[in-house]
Design a protein around this motif. Sequence first.
Motif, PDB file in Angstrom:
ATOM      1  N   VAL A 160      -0.965   7.036  -6.617  1.00 42.01           N
ATOM      2  CA  VAL A 160      -1.128   5.650  -6.215  1.00 42.01           C
ATOM      3  C   VAL A 160       0.191   5.111  -5.669  1.00 42.01           C
ATOM      4  N   LYS A 162      -4.364  -3.258   5.336  1.00 41.04           N
ATOM      5  CA  LYS A 162      -3.613  -2.899   4.139  1.00 41.04           C
ATOM      6  C   LYS A 162      -2.313  -3.688   4.107  1.00 41.04           C
ATOM      7  N   LYS A 191       3.205  19.070  10.431  1.00 40.17           N
ATOM      8  CA  LYS A 191       2.270  18.201  11.155  1.00 40.17           C
ATOM      9  C   LYS A 191       3.003  17.039  11.811  1.00 40.17           C
ATOM     10  N   TYR A 243      -1.713   9.244   0.380  1.00 42.44           N
ATOM     11  CA  TYR A 243      -2.004   8.085  -0.461  1.00 42.44           C
ATOM     12  C   TYR A 243      -3.101   8.363  -1.472  1.00 42.44           C
ATOM     13  N   ASP A 244      -3.796   9.514  -1.310  1.00 43.87           N
ATOM     14  CA  ASP A 244      -4.867   9.826  -2.244  1.00 43.87           C
ATOM     15  C   ASP A 244      -4.375  10.542  -3.479  1.00 43.87           C
ATOM     16  N   CYS A 251      -2.929  11.076   5.760  1.00 46.40           N
ATOM     17  CA  CYS A 251      -3.165   9.978   4.834  1.00 46.40           C
ATOM     18  C   CYS A 251      -3.578  10.418   3.433  1.00 46.40           C
ATOM     19  N   SER A 252      -3.853  11.693   3.232  1.00 46.84           N
ATOM     20  CA  SER A 252      -4.150  12.081   1.841  1.00 46.84           C
ATOM     21  C   SER A 252      -2.904  11.952   0.975  1.00 46.84           C
ATOM     22  N   LYS A 264      -8.544  18.021   6.373  1.00 48.62           N
ATOM     23  CA  LYS A 264      -7.706  17.166   7.212  1.00 48.62           C
ATOM     24  C   LYS A 264      -8.148  15.743   6.986  1.00 48.62           C
ATOM     25  N   SER A 265      -7.490  15.088   6.077  1.00 44.57           N
ATOM     26  CA  SER A 265      -7.990  13.792   5.640  1.00 44.57           C
ATOM     27  C   SER A 265      -7.435  12.657   6.475  1.00 44.57           C
ATOM     28  N   THR A 266      -8.349  11.918   7.067  1.00 41.70           N
ATOM     29  CA  THR A 266      -7.940  10.657   7.669  1.00 41.70           C
ATOM     30  C   THR A 266      -8.761   9.543   7.058  1.00 41.70           C
ATOM     31  N   SER A 267      -9.503   9.901   5.998  1.00 37.48           N
ATOM     32  CA  SER A 267     -10.368   8.913   5.378  1.00 37.48           C
ATOM     33  C   SER A 267      -9.528   7.819   4.730  1.00 37.48           C
ATOM     34  N   LYS A 268     -10.083   6.631   4.697  1.00 37.91           N
ATOM     35  CA  LYS A 268      -9.300   5.497   4.229  1.00 37.91           C
ATOM     36  C   LYS A 268      -9.476   5.249   2.735  1.00 37.91           C
ATOM     37  N   LYS A 269     -10.431   5.960   2.136  1.00 33.82           N
ATOM     38  CA  LYS A 269     -10.653   5.703   0.714  1.00 33.82           C
ATOM     39  C   LYS A 269      -9.438   6.151  -0.103  1.00 33.82           C
ATOM     40  N   SER A 270      -9.139   5.357  -1.080  1.00 31.99           N
ATOM     41  CA  SER A 270      -8.013   5.749  -1.916  1.00 31.99           C
ATOM     42  C   SER A 270      -8.525   6.070  -3.308  1.00 31.99           C
ATOM     43  N   ILE A 271      -8.374   7.329  -3.637  1.00 30.10           N
ATOM     44  CA  ILE A 271      -8.838   7.765  -4.950  1.00 30.10           C
ATOM     45  C   ILE A 271      -7.688   7.622  -5.923  1.00 30.10           C
ATOM     46  N   ASN A 272      -7.953   6.986  -7.008  1.00 30.58           N
ATOM     47  CA  ASN A 272      -6.875   6.832  -7.980  1.00 30.58           C
ATOM     48  C   ASN A 272      -6.712   8.113  -8.771  1.00 30.58           C
ATOM     49  N   TYR A 316       0.823  -1.203   0.000  1.00 27.33           N
ATOM     50  CA  TYR A 316       0.000   0.000   0.000  1.00 27.33           C
ATOM     51  C   TYR A 316       0.858   1.254   0.000  1.00 27.33           C
ATOM     52  N   GLY A 344      -2.477  12.202  10.735  1.00 26.79           N
ATOM     53  CA  GLY A 344      -3.560  12.613   9.845  1.00 26.79           C
ATOM     54  C   GLY A 344      -3.069  13.049   8.485  1.00 26.79           C
TER      55      GLY A 344
END
Lengths: 862, 57
Positions: free
Chosen positions: A56, A29, A115, A52-53, A49-50, B42-50, A13, A47
Amino acid sequence: MNSATVISSEICYHCGEDCTSETVHFDDKPFCCTGCKAAYQILDESGLCSYYDLDVNPGINLKNTKHRTRFDYLEDEEVISRISDFWDANKLSLTLYIPNIHCTSCVWLLENLQKLDSGVLQSSVNFLKRELSLLIDTEQTTLRDVVEQLVTIGYEPEIRFDKLDSQTQKSHQNRSLWLKMGVAGFAFGNIMLFSFPDYLDTTGSGLGGNFHIFFGAMNIILALPVLLYSSSDYLKSAFAALSQRGVNLDVPISIGIMALFGRSVYEIVTMTGTGYMDSFTGLIFFLLIGKLVQQKTFHRLSFDRDYRSYLPIAVNVLNESGDEYSVSLDKLEPNQQMRLRNQELVPCDAILLSEEVFMDYSFITGESEPVAVKKGERIFAGGRLTGNSALLRTEEKVANSYLTKLWNHETFQNNDKELKLTTFADRISPYFTVVVLGIAFFSGLYWLQTAGMEPALSVFTAVLIIACPCALALSTPFTLGSALNVLSLNGLFVKNHLLIENLSKATSIVFDKTGTLTESDSAEVIFFGDNLSAQEQTQVKSACQNSIHPLSRKVANYLTTVIARGSMNEVNKPRGNLPEMTTEHGQGDCFVDIKSSPNLTFEAPRKDDPVLLSNSEIPGKGIFAKMKGTKIHLGSRSFLIEKGDIHPENIPDANFNGSTVHLSINGQYRGFFGIKSRIRNGIPGLLHSIKEKFNTYLLSGDNDAQKSEFKNYLGTNGSLLFNKKPEEKLEFITQLQEKGEQVVMVGDGLNDAGALKKSDFGIALADDISSFAPACDAILEGNSLSKLHDFIDFSKASMKIIIASFVLSLLYNTIGLGFAITGHLSPLVAAILMPLSSISVMVFTFVTTRYFARKRGLMIWK
Amino acid sequence: MLIGFSLLVALIFLGLFFWAVKTGQFDDQHTPSMRVLFDDKKSTSKKSINNQKNQDE
């Protein structure tokens, strides 16, 4: 923490690697290693984790970072103040070079560093330069903490010796070019606006006379800064060339500029015409665009690196009481004791105080095999320590070491290679200038006889104006700039666009072997012999996995992968009974013949291994391991005969190009592991096509173990040279050049540095283009080496495009001359003809370079 | 009069251009284009957008 270990083929991941051997699960994951998991955890807790958004699997693989660089020196106040841009009471600002920056996510994460560490006040990334600028509050955090935080999330900054006192010079020269272009563009646009009424209305009836004067005056006022500021580079360069009695392309350009401006001012002042101020400013504007294209460089690549950017910034030194502290390299004195750890570089010549170590000199000398050094022997600067940590006593200062001597060679002292570079345009400009002046003079003379002074002068200046080689000056930067882009898309990064001409003239191509034709950090392991059962594989693996000997480590690595694969599914089986594979190692992990193995100390065997009852290694010979009911002998042929009681007849002659490790289990000969450095993909094909057209040479610092293999590819015997020292390589290039050859050198290590510098076009090969490469003219990505022949063909095509665009621009000049000589050069004609010729040359070069690149099978779009 | 005004406007733009260059806005033309994609949430969401947009080389 619900982490579990399973075997699967998931994708990490964090970094996107295939999870081959073991997968760590966390938060549902998959991660390929604990390093990646740890990085994810850190980001998750903060916090972030974006990360990974945005892209990829953006992370950096942390599996191979076994040895962590120590950052003790970042607590040394002197070092900090010397690498920082600015430091006062509690604010520290500095710029770090981070080669790992590669995507949007990296930028986002690094710019959100506060952060992770609240002591970071400001962080901003320059993506093209791979640089991170930091502002740190030293009361809340330390530089060392920040850097170590960066390392854990995978962004290790590269802090090298040359960073000391090198105040990051923010390049401002580019800014002045932007400003000049802005001024020229501004004047161009406004003068066009003022001149527009004249284009439409040649009789002057609709316009009040006052407006005429007003517009004229405005034109002069607007054009003055263009002449004095924007075009100053051209005028200065032309003046410099003339005062040295030379003529470059800037001379006819300057003549054109002066003629344009002078004539225009004259016409406006005497109110005989409107002048050519629009053409004048437009000309400068286009020329400056060309110059901006020319200035495009690859910021993230350094082409002029020397040994100082190879060495670390500091080293750990022991004081009398035995405490370690870090000392910056330039403060390192002879007769100091220093401690080095696995994979660290020796900064200066030194004497070994520990019993025995392995030194990997592959980058310095091209030898692919690490050398064993005994206590009291001398170790040369630049070697990389492999194995246990060692104590050394310094012999010389860093500046006086063996490594640095190469840089004191005269080749490194002068930089005339680049100064000698002239464009085709520069070379023809003397003739061009003479011809233009001739035409102007004679047509002026003709008009003087037929019509008098006034029209004669007007024709004379008209010729000078229209013959101004604006399009000519643009053709080289635009063609080569376009070629430079195409080459970089395909993995060849050329330092300066003028160097492409050197590449196109190549007659001889010289290759280095280690790391260039062969892959430096990857070896091919093949097992020849009877089938090994899964149990036997595990036993052999545990027998050799504790050895730090490079060969046994390669065998162990190979078996680990085989076992991992074998339990998943049956892999296709070539020659041997074990699948063919490649073991990957960290940098500097090269293989040695088993003869030079040291006496080793073993760590306690791991629990999951078969029970090792005893394990002994005879230095330089082999390993004997005893397990429950099994005896394993692993080593050289003679080791098996002597210790393993194998009859020599039972051991077949290993007919293999490379190192061999023989294996016997319970007194039964089972076969051998063949290990050789792997030749890069596509190399045989490349050598085959290149030797048809060019004189091809192999110039290696390594021994001739693989001679017969390369002989097949290269043909004649004389072009293979082995055991060459760096100076001999340089000498060889010089000899070729004396024979009139244009030499392209392809190498990778510091041992090739001299040859690369001396050759007409030195290409440094790098698997990771951001990593250290010696001084060179171009950096080539490792997997693009097979395209070398296409690159040379393409560069030849580019030179033809330049000539074609010259013809095109001369065509415009001739048409314009027709108008000028006959006395019909109106400002309108000039205003149309000049931009038209420039733009059509730009379009022509762009389209044709792309066309030829495509014809050669090179990528033209990203 | 209008001519003078048009020139004034043009001069203001030239001045702005100078200011932009001097403050370093032309020094790095690549990173800001990536920065523009970042959200401030402030993203902690687990979704992964490609999100393949603006993927670099």
